[in-house]
Scaffold this active site. Sequence first.
Site, short mmCIF file in Angstrom:
data_model
loop_
_atom_site.label_atom_id
_atom_site.label_comp_id
_atom_site.label_asym_id
_atom_site.label_seq_id
_atom_site.Cartn_x
_atom_site.Cartn_y
_atom_site.Cartn_z
N ASP A 1 -10.15 -3.39 -5.09
CA ASP A 1 -9.13 -2.39 -4.36
C ASP A 1 -9.46 -1.09 -5.26
O ASP A 1 -9.01 -1.13 -6.56
CB ASP A 1 -7.75 -3.08 -4.47
CG ASP A 1 -6.90 -2.29 -3.67
OD1 ASP A 1 -7.06 -0.91 -3.07
OD2 ASP A 1 -5.63 -2.54 -3.65
N SER B 1 0.67 -1.23 0.03
CA SER B 1 -0.13 0.10 -0.07
C SER B 1 0.70 1.24 -0.01
O SER B 1 1.69 1.39 -0.85
CB SER B 1 -0.76 0.21 1.41
OG SER B 1 -1.94 0.75 1.07
N HIS C 1 -7.93 -5.12 -0.81
CA HIS C 1 -6.71 -4.34 -0.43
C HIS C 1 -6.43 -4.80 1.00
O HIS C 1 -7.43 -4.90 1.96
CB HIS C 1 -7.26 -2.88 -0.32
CG HIS C 1 -5.91 -2.09 -0.04
ND1 HIS C 1 -4.81 -1.56 -0.88
CD2 HIS C 1 -5.50 -1.48 1.15
CE1 HIS C 1 -3.96 -0.82 -0.45
NE2 HIS C 1 -4.43 -0.72 0.87
#
Length: 357
Positions: free
Chosen positions: A297, A143, A327
Amino acid sequence: AAVADHLGLMHYMDTLMLITAAEYIAPMSDENVTVTDTEFSNVPVRLFVPRKASDGLRRGVVYFHGGGWCLGHAGMKSYDRLTRWTSNVLNAVVVSVSYRLAPKHRFPAQFEDVYSVTKFFLQSNVLSQYGVDPERVCVAGDSAGGNLAAAVAQQLLEDSEVKTKLKAQVLLYPALQTLDLNLPSYQDHENNPILPKSLMARFWSEYFTSDTSLREAMASNRHIPAESSHLFQFVNWSNLLPEEMKKDYVYTSPTFGSSELAQKYPGFLDLRAAPLLASDAQLRRLPLTYILTCEHDVLRDDGAMYAGRLRAAGVPITHYHAKDAFHGAMMFVSRPTELAVGHRLLNRYIEWLNENL
């Protein structure tokens, strides 16, 4: 968090940080790995050193945690487990970085921390101290950490002081661009409970400023000034996404915002914050790459576009797209109810590193 923020009791991110703080576990060595909290270049890191004998020099992994540049730390249970497992299975020295966080620290503080740790670790005397092979070192992150890993890999190419070259970069569902927050993945998963579009816009804006006008402009996708229009070629999803990810969406030209925001907060157009804005010439020099994207995501298309651009630039790349994942799925392997998809993503990550690092 929203209520506390609205009432002026506590900043939104500070409230969320209480949750991540509850996940903290102290560094604990076991029969396989020695774990210590220390500092590299005055930045806190959690260091994992294998205990078992090695036939030769070990691999090295520098890991950057996720959390939207605002949350998380290397001592969270999920990250401790991930980096410990990486160290044990690969017989690798792993450096997990606890960089400074927004809102207390804005861009480029987070980048500067992870870059200084990586640069410190890549020194020949430091690699030698830990028995790490200078030809087998990678950066990795998920991320926001994937964003930082991509930015570090790019910046190292421009740093004449760094003699050791990265063998690889691993980007797990990374955030890679600030220009277009209306990609098909943002539209598909606008209300995703794990990472909705509104939260991603807030993470991005908090990275640069507390000024809510930037967050509002990002949320409506009207934050890029006309004079930066040339940058949209690097994030034009109609050219960069594979057909199956375009779905039935039709690309529309961007709606430009005022120049004021970009002048006040130039960070959101900085390559160190948005690695997808790198030129093809810059991308061509990058190392072997692994990119994980998840179907469910908002950041799916960031990773997919970067994978396509790297492939076109001739960079050896493995792009694994998990159609059944969301995610952060890889971090859910340390919860009481463990997710099979998380284990699969983790195993793929480890297998790729084992084969390529």
